[in-house]
Design a protein around this motif. Structure first.
Motif, short mmCIF file in Angstrom:
data_model
loop_
_atom_site.label_atom_id
_atom_site.label_comp_id
_atom_site.label_asym_id
_atom_site.label_seq_id
_atom_site.Cartn_x
_atom_site.Cartn_y
_atom_site.Cartn_z
N GLY A 99 31.38 51.40 41.65
CA GLY A 99 31.04 50.76 40.36
C GLY A 99 30.10 49.58 40.56
O GLY A 99 29.17 49.38 39.77
N THR A 100 30.29 48.84 41.63
CA THR A 100 29.41 47.68 41.86
C THR A 100 27.98 48.12 42.16
O THR A 100 27.04 47.38 41.89
CB THR A 100 29.91 46.78 43.02
OG1 THR A 100 29.69 47.43 44.27
CG2 THR A 100 31.38 46.42 42.88
N VAL A 101 27.83 49.33 42.70
CA VAL A 101 26.47 49.82 42.98
C VAL A 101 25.77 50.12 41.64
O VAL A 101 24.58 49.82 41.46
CB VAL A 101 26.49 51.08 43.88
CG1 VAL A 101 25.06 51.56 44.15
CG2 VAL A 101 27.21 50.79 45.19
N GLY A 140 31.75 41.86 37.13
CA GLY A 140 31.45 42.99 36.25
C GLY A 140 31.67 42.59 34.80
O GLY A 140 30.89 42.96 33.91
N GLU A 141 32.72 41.80 34.60
CA GLU A 141 33.07 41.32 33.25
C GLU A 141 31.87 40.64 32.58
O GLU A 141 31.62 40.83 31.39
CB GLU A 141 34.20 40.30 33.39
CG GLU A 141 35.24 40.37 32.34
CD GLU A 141 36.42 39.46 32.69
OE1 GLU A 141 36.20 38.34 33.19
OE2 GLU A 141 37.56 39.89 32.46
N ALA A 142 31.13 39.85 33.37
CA ALA A 142 29.98 39.11 32.81
C ALA A 142 28.93 40.07 32.28
O ALA A 142 28.25 39.77 31.31
CB ALA A 142 29.38 38.20 33.89
N SER A 145 41.42 54.89 47.99
CA SER A 145 40.49 55.70 47.18
C SER A 145 40.12 54.97 45.90
O SER A 145 38.97 54.97 45.47
CB SER A 145 41.12 57.06 46.82
OG SER A 145 41.36 57.80 47.97
N SER A 146 41.12 54.34 45.31
CA SER A 146 40.88 53.61 44.08
C SER A 146 39.89 52.47 44.31
O SER A 146 38.99 52.23 43.50
CB SER A 146 42.22 53.06 43.56
OG SER A 146 42.07 52.54 42.28
N ASP A 147 40.04 51.79 45.44
CA ASP A 147 39.11 50.71 45.77
C ASP A 147 37.70 51.24 46.01
O ASP A 147 36.71 50.58 45.68
CB ASP A 147 39.60 49.96 47.02
CG ASP A 147 40.65 48.92 46.68
OD1 ASP A 147 40.69 48.48 45.52
OD2 ASP A 147 41.42 48.54 47.58
N1 UDP Z 1 36.32 46.43 46.14
C1 UDP Z 1 36.77 46.77 47.40
N2 UDP Z 1 36.26 46.10 48.50
C2 UDP Z 1 35.36 45.09 48.38
C3 UDP Z 1 34.93 44.72 47.11
C4 UDP Z 1 35.42 45.41 45.99
O1 UDP Z 1 37.58 47.67 47.57
O2 UDP Z 1 34.94 44.54 49.43
C5 UDP Z 1 36.79 47.20 44.96
C6 UDP Z 1 38.15 46.75 44.45
O3 UDP Z 1 38.85 47.88 44.02
C7 UDP Z 1 37.78 45.90 43.25
C8 UDP Z 1 36.56 46.61 42.71
O4 UDP Z 1 35.87 47.06 43.89
O5 UDP Z 1 38.81 45.84 42.30
C9 UDP Z 1 35.63 45.80 41.85
O6 UDP Z 1 35.38 44.55 42.46
P1 UDP Z 1 35.98 43.19 41.84
O7 UDP Z 1 37.32 43.44 41.23
O8 UDP Z 1 35.89 42.14 42.87
O9 UDP Z 1 34.93 42.94 40.69
P2 UDP Z 1 34.87 41.76 39.60
O10 UDP Z 1 36.28 41.38 39.25
O11 UDP Z 1 34.15 40.63 40.23
O12 UDP Z 1 34.11 42.37 38.47
#
Ligand code: UDP
Length: 238
Positions: free
Chosen positions: A76-78, A13-15, A68-70
């Motif tokens: 967010g990834t969607v 996400g940072e990227a 829930s937080s996860d």
């Molecule tokens: N997450 C999760 N299960 C997964 C993948 C992601 O619960 O299989 C949640 C988790 O809370 C994580 C957030 O989604 O902190 C965002 O993903 P991630 O931190 O891996 O993203 P990135 O650091 O790559 O931007």
């Protein structure tokens, strides 16, 4: 002959947030997508796993229960998946967004065989919603999906660095970059490149990885040129 036929590109996400640190940096996303297009034009099958750290990370979330937080993090990834899909399609590429949490009005559910079929047809597949399970990360998702679709390598796009170093290159002038590393060394030396679940899943199943600097997205294209060695290559053994 291409070095790799099928790859999983992990985009944090940072990227996508660039220097903003939160949300989307449109210019940065355009550059990343242009490089993805260049790689695709080389005939490489590309599956993208998107992170969500530009919106939310489960473990650093509010005072609510972790599961829930996860889930907020996975959602967010969607959003990131939709954003990348939009740019890639604007560039004329054929894409499919898949989610590990069912939301069929928005995207296809993740079905392994279907994902492979899309790749074979030249579509760029974006895997979102992580594994669909709390307590996991999108790095672990990248490892899992790479194994499931029989990818040749994971390309791990890192911000703020161009590979893996023995210590933080932004904090120490004498930090030394590794050209290659084993997963065991990462675990033993506690190198912070991805979480231990992702590291051990790739190690146990022999899935190679190249960590490269995504701040210059052209690095992604250079990985496929025969002349230059980009980033750090990680394997189970050399
Ligand atoms: N997450 C999760 N299960 C997964 C993948 C992601 O619960 O299989 C949640 C988790 O809370 C994580 C957030 O989604 O902190 C965002 O993903 P991630 O931190 O891996 O993203 P990135 O650091 O790559 O931007």
């Amino acid at each position: 002959m291409q070095k790799f036929k099928r790859v999983v590109l992990k985009l944090s996400g940072e990227a996508l947030a660039g220097n903003k640190g939160f949300g989307f940096d449109d210019e940065v996303i355009e550059k990343i997508c242009s490089s993805i297009k260049e790689v695709h034009n080389l005939g490489v099958e590309i599956a993208i796993v998107v992170g969500g750290g530009n919106f939310w990370r489960g473990r650093s979330g509010a005072q609510i229960e972790r599961a829930s937080s996860d889930t907020i993090g996975m959602l967010g990834t969607v959003m990131n998946g939709l954003r990348i899909q939009g740019s890639l399609e604007e560039m004329g590429l054929d894409t499919r967004l898949m989610t590990a949490i069912d939301m069929k009005e928005v995207a296809e559910p993740y079905i392994r065989r279907r994902a492979i079929r899309h790749l074979e047809k030249g579509r760029i597949v974006i895997f979102s919603a992580g594994t669909g399970l709390p307590y996991f990360s999108t790095d672990t998702t990248a490892s899992l999906r790479a194994l499931e679709i029989d990818a040749d390598v994971i390309l791990l796009g890192k911000t703020g660095t161009d590979g893996i170093y023995d210590k933080d290159p932004n904090a120490f002038d004498d930090a030394v970059k590794y050209d290659k590393l084993t997963y065991k060394e990462i675990l033993q030396q506690e190198i912070k490149i991805m979480d231990t679940t992702a590291t051990s899943l790739s190690m146990d199943n022999n899935m190679p990885l190249i960590a490269f600097g995504i701040d210059d997205p052209e690095n992604m294209v250079k990985i496929f040129s025969q002349e230059e060695d980009i980033g750090t290559i990680v394997k189970e053994k050399f």
